[in-house]
Design a protein around this motif. Sequence first.
Motif, mmCIF file in Angstrom:
data_model
loop_
_atom_site.group_PDB
_atom_site.id
_atom_site.type_symbol
_atom_site.label_atom_id
_atom_site.label_comp_id
_atom_site.label_asym_id
_atom_site.label_seq_id
_atom_site.Cartn_x
_atom_site.Cartn_y
_atom_site.Cartn_z
ATOM 1 N N VAL A 1 52.349 42.288 43.726
ATOM 2 C CA VAL A 1 51.489 42.932 44.716
ATOM 3 C C VAL A 1 50.058 42.781 44.239
ATOM 4 O O VAL A 1 49.729 43.130 43.102
ATOM 5 N N ARG A 2 49.216 42.254 45.097
ATOM 6 C CA ARG A 2 47.849 41.939 44.704
ATOM 7 C C ARG A 2 46.861 42.848 45.412
ATOM 8 O O ARG A 2 46.935 43.027 46.625
ATOM 9 N N HIS A 3 45.934 43.370 44.641
ATOM 10 C CA HIS A 3 44.901 44.254 45.169
ATOM 11 C C HIS A 3 43.535 43.765 44.700
ATOM 12 O O HIS A 3 43.418 43.132 43.653
ATOM 13 N N ALA A 4 42.501 44.100 45.454
ATOM 14 C CA ALA A 4 41.137 43.743 45.052
ATOM 15 C C ALA A 4 40.187 44.887 45.388
ATOM 16 O O ALA A 4 40.232 45.441 46.490
ATOM 17 N N LEU A 5 39.351 45.216 44.428
ATOM 18 C CA LEU A 5 38.301 46.215 44.615
ATOM 19 C C LEU A 5 36.962 45.531 44.427
ATOM 20 O O LEU A 5 36.703 44.931 43.381
ATOM 21 N N THR A 6 36.110 45.584 45.436
ATOM 22 C CA THR A 6 34.759 45.027 45.324
ATOM 23 C C THR A 6 33.761 46.172 45.416
ATOM 24 O O THR A 6 33.759 46.935 46.378
ATOM 25 N N LEU A 7 32.915 46.267 44.403
ATOM 26 C CA LEU A 7 31.944 47.346 44.302
ATOM 27 C C LEU A 7 30.539 46.765 44.178
ATOM 28 O O LEU A 7 30.327 45.784 43.455
ATOM 29 N N SER A 8 29.602 47.367 44.867
ATOM 30 C CA SER A 8 28.207 46.935 44.737
ATOM 31 C C SER A 8 27.296 48.147 44.852
ATOM 32 O O SER A 8 27.627 49.140 45.497
ATOM 33 N N VAL A 9 26.155 48.038 44.208
ATOM 34 C CA VAL A 9 25.103 49.044 44.300
ATOM 35 C C VAL A 9 23.819 48.316 44.676
ATOM 36 O O VAL A 9 23.465 47.316 44.051
#
Length: 201
Positions: free
Chosen positions: A5-13
């Motif tokens: 199971v593949r997940h992705a979290l993309t975070l930016s400020v």
Amino acid sequence: MWQPVRHALTLSVSRFADAPDLPFAPAAAAELASALVSLGYAAIPAPAGEPTGAVLGAAVHSALTGPPEDVVIVHVLTHGELIEHTGSLYAVGSDGKHESTEVESWLKAVEDFRDRPLVLFLLDLCHAGTAARLSWQLRTAGGGARAWVLAAAGPAEAAFGGRFTSSPRRYCGDSPRAGSASIHPCGMCAWARSSRRLGLN
């Protein structure tokens, strides 16, 4: 046949209390998130608004707490702060605080607890290569690592304009090229060990 199971979290400020703003960050992160979804990664919802240091750190740690069969990509685009006398690298939140965002602690949260997912960190931070040259990483260089880093810049270098984040094809499908504008050579070994397991090529 078992399928991870593949997940992705993309975070930016993009806006900061006491540092230059990064107005390109939200659009660049959104482009990357779309590319990862196209590869079959389920998007982990990012915090609303401009994440503070505490929110940024909590979001990353939350993404690292799945079962060991899962694979996770964690992307962070913000300012990086390198503490000279300790060599610690921090991701900076919108409030300028970074007590809960030490990058090495993120890596150790995966490596020290083997019941957690395989994780690839995409770090679009100044000095991001620091996280790919930690002394203890040599112990897993021959195999067995569960956390890898692709870095936008070397330990003593700045990251510029979100170019690492804005070029997802360089690490989502095609092997990255050493010396390219977006992938620092320190990320090449991480790519070779992790890409097949994470389904990126």
